[in-house]
Design a protein around this motif. Sequence first.
Motif, PDB file in Angstrom:
ATOM      1  N   TRP A 192       0.845  -1.193   0.000  1.00 54.52           N
ATOM      2  CA  TRP A 192       0.000   0.000   0.000  1.00 54.52           C
ATOM      3  C   TRP A 192       0.887   1.252   0.000  1.00 54.52           C
ATOM      4  CZ3 TRP A 192      -0.494   4.286   3.069  1.00 54.52           C
ATOM      5  CH2 TRP A 192      -1.662   5.050   2.918  1.00 54.52           C
ATOM      6  N   PRO A 193       0.563   2.315  -0.768  1.00 56.13           N
ATOM      7  CA  PRO A 193      -0.656   2.567  -1.533  1.00 56.13           C
ATOM      8  C   PRO A 193      -0.591   2.135  -2.995  1.00 56.13           C
ATOM      9  CG  PRO A 193       0.640   4.557  -1.451  1.00 56.13           C
ATOM     10  CD  PRO A 193       1.422   3.525  -0.675  1.00 56.13           C
ATOM     11  N   LEU A 194       0.512   1.508  -3.410  1.00 60.43           N
ATOM     12  CA  LEU A 194       0.611   1.082  -4.810  1.00 60.43           C
ATOM     13  C   LEU A 194      -0.362  -0.050  -5.112  1.00 60.43           C
ATOM     14  CD1 LEU A 194       4.469   1.119  -5.451  1.00 60.43           C
ATOM     15  CD2 LEU A 194       2.777   2.922  -5.829  1.00 60.43           C
ATOM     16  N   SER A 195      -0.656  -0.860  -4.115  1.00 58.51           N
ATOM     17  CA  SER A 195      -1.555  -1.990  -4.307  1.00 58.51           C
ATOM     18  C   SER A 195      -2.371  -2.207  -3.046  1.00 58.51           C
ATOM     19  CB  SER A 195      -0.764  -3.263  -4.633  1.00 58.51           C
ATOM     20  OG  SER A 195      -1.604  -4.398  -4.629  1.00 58.51           O
ATOM     21  N   ASP A 196      -3.640  -2.530  -3.235  1.00 55.21           N
ATOM     22  CA  ASP A 196      -4.514  -2.819  -2.106  1.00 55.21           C
ATOM     23  C   ASP A 196      -4.584  -4.322  -1.839  1.00 55.21           C
ATOM     24  OD1 ASP A 196      -6.188  -1.821  -0.055  1.00 55.21           O
ATOM     25  OD2 ASP A 196      -7.963  -2.460  -1.170  1.00 55.21           O
ATOM     26  N   ALA A 197      -3.760  -5.106  -2.541  1.00 53.04           N
ATOM     27  CA  ALA A 197      -3.770  -6.561  -2.371  1.00 53.04           C
ATOM     28  C   ALA A 197      -3.241  -6.934  -0.991  1.00 53.04           C
ATOM     29  CB  ALA A 197      -2.924  -7.228  -3.448  1.00 53.04           C
ATOM     30  N   ARG A 198      -3.871  -7.932  -0.385  1.00 49.04           N
ATOM     31  CA  ARG A 198      -3.419  -8.436   0.910  1.00 49.04           C
ATOM     32  C   ARG A 198      -2.444  -9.585   0.661  1.00 49.04           C
ATOM     33  NH1 ARG A 198      -6.390  -6.691   5.300  1.00 49.04           N
ATOM     34  NH2 ARG A 198      -5.717  -8.496   6.495  1.00 49.04           N
ATOM     35  N   VAL A 199      -1.174  -9.339   0.922  1.00 42.46           N
ATOM     36  CA  VAL A 199      -0.122 -10.330   0.685  1.00 42.46           C
ATOM     37  C   VAL A 199      -0.149 -11.362   1.812  1.00 42.46           C
ATOM     38  CG1 VAL A 199       2.342 -10.712   0.375  1.00 42.46           C
ATOM     39  CG2 VAL A 199       1.273  -8.608  -0.500  1.00 42.46           C
ATOM     40  N   ALA A 200      -0.271 -12.632   1.449  1.00 44.51           N
ATOM     41  CA  ALA A 200      -0.281 -13.719   2.429  1.00 44.51           C
ATOM     42  C   ALA A 200       0.494 -14.890   1.823  1.00 44.51           C
ATOM     43  CB  ALA A 200      -1.712 -14.135   2.762  1.00 44.51           C
ATOM     44  N   LEU A 201       1.714 -15.114   2.294  1.00 44.41           N
ATOM     45  CA  LEU A 201       2.585 -16.124   1.701  1.00 44.41           C
ATOM     46  C   LEU A 201       2.384 -17.516   2.297  1.00 44.41           C
ATOM     47  CD1 LEU A 201       5.858 -14.012   1.429  1.00 44.41           C
ATOM     48  CD2 LEU A 201       4.090 -14.383  -0.297  1.00 44.41           C
ATOM     49  N   ASN A 202       1.668 -17.610   3.416  1.00 43.20           N
ATOM     50  CA  ASN A 202       1.285 -18.908   4.005  1.00 43.20           C
ATOM     51  C   ASN A 202       2.473 -19.779   4.406  1.00 43.20           C
ATOM     52  OD1 ASN A 202      -1.542 -18.343   3.420  1.00 43.20           O
ATOM     53  ND2 ASN A 202      -1.040 -18.808   1.286  1.00 43.20           N
ATOM     54  N   ILE A 203       3.557 -19.158   4.804  1.00 47.73           N
ATOM     55  CA  ILE A 203       4.765 -19.909   5.164  1.00 47.73           C
ATOM     56  C   ILE A 203       4.774 -20.303   6.636  1.00 47.73           C
ATOM     57  CG2 ILE A 203       7.273 -19.657   5.448  1.00 47.73           C
ATOM     58  CD1 ILE A 203       7.304 -18.095   2.847  1.00 47.73           C
TER      59      ILE A 203
END
Length: 336
Positions: A116-127
Amino acid sequence: MDLLTQGLLGATMAQSGAKQQETRIATGIGFVAGIAADVDILIQSENDPLLNIEFHRHFTHSLFFVPLGALIVALLLWPFLRKRLSFARLYLFAFLGYCLSGVLDAFTSYGTNLLWPLSDARVALNIISVLDPAFTLILLIAGVIAFRKYSLAAARIGLLLAAVYLSFGWMQLHRAETIAETLIAERGHRAEQLLVKPTLANLVLWRSIYEFEGKFYVNAIRTGLFSESRIYPGESIEKFVLERDLNGLPAASVLAQDIARFSHFSSGYLAIRSEQPNVLVDVRYSNLPTTTAPLWGIEINPEQPDQHAKYKLYRDSSSVTREKFLRLLLGEHVLE
């Protein structure tokens, strides 16, 4: 992750960049900076129940917010530490403590607005799980040794071991994903989307959710360290589709917007709870990795489209649930 782990990571990061005589003061600054990003948990509204989950792990966790976040921490601590440390050194330790807060949360499955603010995607790598005692213990031991012995090497070794542990999580994730893909192929299904995530406090038992022909299929996968992997088949549930399940709900209504917000939060893994048709659940999370029983959801009332949805928790900490989870974790046979 939890506040303690965030603080310990911040402390060891600050220790790793300190001079020997600065080790102890750097520890405190780094710990405070490490938990500072989670101040967004205070963003709440009685009139808008979803505001909290929408803004937790949001802008304060962004990589682009790090310099400002560290500056805020440094300014708050400066009146107390100005006689012991220059502002430049104080800011350095605050920056080191703050800089990986969002990154660490992005390694979990919860979702973080890392760009954010370039992307509103929620990053979740699940590691890694949102709570992992082994990872926390690595940082705790390293931080305590560095604090007591004024040892920068201890802090740096702790960070290295923490990175190794995350790498192990990445390998376990890919093992679990491969097993999930094999299971999907054996069933003759074609996954439109697949999510594999660790269960609470371990890197052995994983929850797999995939979508096929309008349904979510949930399974548990145990990637044993010294034993064969095992699959525990789970439940399935119909995917929620707004246009079908709530036909006629005005798109501009408060309720429709709340559903869209909750869908973004849950990455589209939404379903109607079978025993409660007025409850939308986040399929990603459950008390057991084989069930669709939710950890949280929202209560909706289509007859009141201008009313906000209500956010609800459905945690089950009963002895039966705990015992079944432990049996799955140990790779034992579990009766359906």
